[in-house]
Design an enzyme around this catalytic site. Structure first.
Site, PDB file in Angstrom:
ATOM      1  N   GLY A  99       0.545  -5.091   0.724  1.00  0.00           N
ATOM      2  CA  GLY A  99      -0.581  -5.170  -0.205  1.00  0.00           C
ATOM      3  C   GLY A  99      -0.183  -5.785  -1.539  1.00  0.00           C
ATOM      4  O   GLY A  99      -1.031  -6.347  -2.241  1.00  0.00           O
ATOM      5  N   ALA A 102       0.857  -1.180   0.000  1.00  0.00           N
ATOM      6  CA  ALA A 102       0.000   0.000   0.000  1.00  0.00           C
ATOM      7  C   ALA A 102       0.895   1.232   0.000  1.00  0.00           C
ATOM      8  O   ALA A 102       2.024   1.191   0.508  1.00  0.00           O
ATOM      9  CB  ALA A 102      -0.871  -0.013   1.253  1.00  0.00           C
ATOM     10  N   GLU A 152       4.242  -5.189   7.207  1.00  0.00           N
ATOM     11  CA  GLU A 152       3.438  -4.146   7.859  1.00  0.00           C
ATOM     12  C   GLU A 152       3.826  -3.940   9.316  1.00  0.00           C
ATOM     13  O   GLU A 152       3.733  -2.842   9.847  1.00  0.00           O
ATOM     14  CB  GLU A 152       1.939  -4.491   7.767  1.00  0.00           C
ATOM     15  CG  GLU A 152       1.339  -4.368   6.372  1.00  0.00           C
ATOM     16  CD  GLU A 152       1.444  -5.632   5.536  1.00  0.00           C
ATOM     17  OE1 GLU A 152       2.272  -6.511   5.873  1.00  0.00           O
ATOM     18  OE2 GLU A 152       0.704  -5.730   4.536  1.00  0.00           O
ATOM     19  N   GLU A 188      -0.429  -9.360  -1.005  1.00  0.00           N
ATOM     20  CA  GLU A 188      -1.866  -9.659  -0.883  1.00  0.00           C
ATOM     21  C   GLU A 188      -2.540  -9.643  -2.258  1.00  0.00           C
ATOM     22  O   GLU A 188      -3.401 -10.473  -2.551  1.00  0.00           O
ATOM     23  CB  GLU A 188      -2.509  -8.640   0.066  1.00  0.00           C
ATOM     24  CG  GLU A 188      -2.019  -8.819   1.501  1.00  0.00           C
ATOM     25  CD  GLU A 188      -2.410  -7.687   2.430  1.00  0.00           C
ATOM     26  OE1 GLU A 188      -2.357  -6.513   2.013  1.00  0.00           O
ATOM     27  OE2 GLU A 188      -2.780  -7.970   3.581  1.00  0.00           O
TER      28      GLU A 188
HETATM   29  N1  CAA Z   1       4.593   3.293  -0.449  1.00  0.00           N
HETATM   30  C1  CAA Z   1       5.017   4.464  -0.957  1.00  0.00           C
HETATM   31  N2  CAA Z   1       6.207   4.625  -1.560  1.00  0.00           N
HETATM   32  C2  CAA Z   1       6.998   3.556  -1.661  1.00  0.00           C
HETATM   33  C3  CAA Z   1       6.630   2.294  -1.158  1.00  0.00           C
HETATM   34  C4  CAA Z   1       5.361   2.190  -0.528  1.00  0.00           C
HETATM   35  N3  CAA Z   1       4.887   1.024  -0.071  1.00  0.00           N
HETATM   36  N4  CAA Z   1       7.633   1.422  -1.379  1.00  0.00           N
HETATM   37  C5  CAA Z   1       8.601   2.105  -2.019  1.00  0.00           C
HETATM   38  N5  CAA Z   1       8.220   3.398  -2.190  1.00  0.00           N
HETATM   39  C6  CAA Z   1       8.979   4.476  -2.819  1.00  0.00           C
HETATM   40  C7  CAA Z   1      10.104   4.959  -1.918  1.00  0.00           C
HETATM   41  O1  CAA Z   1       9.622   5.880  -0.964  1.00  0.00           O
HETATM   42  C8  CAA Z   1      11.035   5.591  -2.930  1.00  0.00           C
HETATM   43  O2  CAA Z   1      10.533   6.841  -3.282  1.00  0.00           O
HETATM   44  P1  CAA Z   1      11.520   8.134  -3.317  1.00  0.00           P
HETATM   45  O3  CAA Z   1      12.526   7.812  -4.390  1.00  0.00           O
HETATM   46  O4  CAA Z   1      10.610   9.271  -3.670  1.00  0.00           O
HETATM   47  O5  CAA Z   1      12.143   8.225  -1.984  1.00  0.00           O
HETATM   48  C9  CAA Z   1      10.897   4.677  -4.141  1.00  0.00           C
HETATM   49  O6  CAA Z   1       9.653   4.002  -3.967  1.00  0.00           O
HETATM   50  C10 CAA Z   1      11.989   3.625  -4.240  1.00  0.00           C
HETATM   51  O7  CAA Z   1      12.031   2.935  -2.980  1.00  0.00           O
HETATM   52  P2  CAA Z   1      13.366   2.712  -2.148  1.00  0.00           P
HETATM   53  O8  CAA Z   1      14.318   3.854  -2.360  1.00  0.00           O
HETATM   54  O9  CAA Z   1      12.973   2.429  -0.732  1.00  0.00           O
HETATM   55  O10 CAA Z   1      13.946   1.421  -2.878  1.00  0.00           O
HETATM   56  P3  CAA Z   1      14.871   0.293  -2.271  1.00  0.00           P
HETATM   57  O11 CAA Z   1      15.270  -0.559  -3.419  1.00  0.00           O
HETATM   58  O12 CAA Z   1      15.952   0.879  -1.427  1.00  0.00           O
HETATM   59  O13 CAA Z   1      13.936  -0.554  -1.265  1.00  0.00           O
HETATM   60  C11 CAA Z   1      11.905  -1.717  -0.636  1.00  0.00           C
HETATM   61  C12 CAA Z   1      12.870  -1.294  -1.789  1.00  0.00           C
HETATM   62  C13 CAA Z   1      12.621  -2.710   0.272  1.00  0.00           C
HETATM   63  C14 CAA Z   1      10.703  -2.383  -1.309  1.00  0.00           C
HETATM   64  C15 CAA Z   1      11.481  -0.476   0.168  1.00  0.00           C
HETATM   65  O14 CAA Z   1      11.038   0.520  -0.737  1.00  0.00           O
HETATM   66  C16 CAA Z   1      10.384  -0.737   1.142  1.00  0.00           C
HETATM   67  O15 CAA Z   1      10.629  -1.286   2.212  1.00  0.00           O
HETATM   68  N6  CAA Z   1       9.117  -0.338   0.813  1.00  0.00           N
HETATM   69  C17 CAA Z   1       7.985  -0.455   1.709  1.00  0.00           C
HETATM   70  C18 CAA Z   1       7.490  -1.894   1.810  1.00  0.00           C
HETATM   71  C19 CAA Z   1       6.355  -2.001   2.800  1.00  0.00           C
HETATM   72  O16 CAA Z   1       6.496  -1.753   3.973  1.00  0.00           O
HETATM   73  N7  CAA Z   1       5.155  -2.416   2.302  1.00  0.00           N
HETATM   74  C20 CAA Z   1       3.986  -2.567   3.117  1.00  0.00           C
HETATM   75  C21 CAA Z   1       3.092  -1.357   3.004  1.00  0.00           C
HETATM   76  S1  CAA Z   1       1.706  -1.385   4.120  1.00  0.00           S
HETATM   77  C22 CAA Z   1       0.510  -2.344   3.364  1.00  0.00           C
HETATM   78  O17 CAA Z   1       0.704  -2.861   2.296  1.00  0.00           O
HETATM   79  C23 CAA Z   1      -0.794  -2.448   4.108  1.00  0.00           C
HETATM   80  C24 CAA Z   1      -1.742  -3.499   3.623  1.00  0.00           C
HETATM   81  O18 CAA Z   1      -1.604  -4.667   3.929  1.00  0.00           O
HETATM   82  C25 CAA Z   1      -2.918  -3.130   2.839  1.00  0.00           C
END
Ligand code: CAA
Length: 257
Positions: A108, A65, A131, A111
């Site tokens: 998500g 998400a 999460e 999911e």
């Molecule tokens: N939401 C918004 N933006 C996101 C994102 C997310 N879930 N995942 C990545 N991005 C964005 C980053 O903020 C970044 O943007 P900027 O360049 O503007 O800073 C861009 O995408 C690239 O990401 P990274 O620089 O972090 O890339 P990386 O290769 O270093 O890391 C990653 C990759 C490990 C996937 C890392 O981005 C990450 O941990 N993302 C979040 C994953 C996460 O926690 N997902 C769960 C979300 S909650 C959910 O999904 C709830 C549900 O069940 C419904």
């Protein structure tokens, strides 16, 4: 129709939806989910389409998400507006949907993949429900569909620690049906979808319904429903054609009726 967050194409009888927010690793914003739901509804209503492939990029299927979009929401805003209530459009599709997953399928994103009927993973795929590291829990099936797919032990491990699982572990655990070289992922997924689309559509839809029932009802009820659907298919022209073709040693020509 042109979409802001996805690219939609058709390849013969297969619909293809590519998640396309590269700057956010295909994070699932409200707009992206609305686009996917709309594209799926269009494919559902299109008789020429027999199966759908849902994919992302080589780097990310979807990183979850959109955290930036939801970080300031309050409980009443999420609950009263049922913030992710419409996110199960993929699970509601009647036609088979195949997830072609390369790179991150997190939160998500994992999911979304699990709402699909078959998950094909590239060798670089990484699955997880991180999460917990954000102070929340999965909200769109991560505790429920994952537990049904891979059991309690690994689901607890993934949901409580937030660790990621690579493609090999995901295949061994039963989340993924096959792992393929990353460069071949889309071709393989399209081939599987085309193979499904060639079968008799009533049989395909009933097969999908029957398998899904295994996760929602008792064994006795599931077996009864399965047998009823098996008998029902003898009312189709495609059953006559499929069995005649076998007896005549030729390929069947299904008409989806
Ligand atoms: N939401 C918004 N933006 C996101 C994102 C997310 N879930 N995942 C990545 N991005 C964005 C980053 O903020 C970044 O943007 P900027 O360049 O503007 O800073 C861009 O995408 C690239 O990401 P990274 O620089 O972090 O890339 P990386 O290769 O270093 O890391 C990653 C990759 C490990 C996937 C890392 O981005 C990450 O941990 N993302 C979040 C994953 C996460 O926690 N997902 C769960 C979300 S909650 C959910 O999904 C709830 C549900 O069940 C419904």
């Amino acid at each position: 129709m042109a979409y802001e967050n996805i690219i939609v194409e058709t390849r013969d009888e297969v619909g293809l939806i590519r998640l396309n927010r590269p700057a956010a690793l295909n994070a699932l914003s409200a707009g992206l989910v609305a686009d996917v739901n709309h594209a799926l509804e269009v494919f559902e209503g299109n008789n020429a389409i027999g199966a759908v492939v849902l994919t992302g990029s080589d780097k990310a299927f979807a990183a979850g998400a959109d955290i930036k979009e939801m970080k300031d929401l309050s409980f009443p805003e999420t609950y009263l507006e049922d913030f992710i209530g419409s996110w199960d459009g993929v699970a509601r599709a009647r036609k088979p949907v195949i997830a072609a997953v390369a790179g991150y399928a997190l939160g998500g994103g994992c999911e979304f993949a699990m709402m699909c009927d078959i998950v094909i993973a590239a060798e670089n795929a990484k699955f997880g429900q991180p999460e917990i590291t954000l102070g929340v829990i999965p909200g769109s099936g991560g505790t429920q569909r994952l537990a049904r797919a891979i059991g309690k032990a690994k689901t607890m491990d993934l949901c409580l620690t937030g660790r990621l699982m690579d493609a090999g572990e995901a295949e061994r655990a039963g989340l993924v049906s096959r792992v393929v070289p990353t460069a071949n992922l889309l071709d393989e997924a399209l081939k599987v979808a085309a193979q499904i689309a060639r079968q008799s559509r009533p049989a395909v839809l009933l097969a999908k319904e029957a398998v899904n029932l295994a996760f929602e009802t008792s064994l006795a009820e599931g077996l009864k429903a399965e047998r009823r659907s098996f008998y029902t298919l003898f009312a189709t022209e495609d059953q006559k054609e499929g069995m005649a073709a076998f007896a005549e040693k030729r390929r069947p020509r299904f008409k989806n009726r």
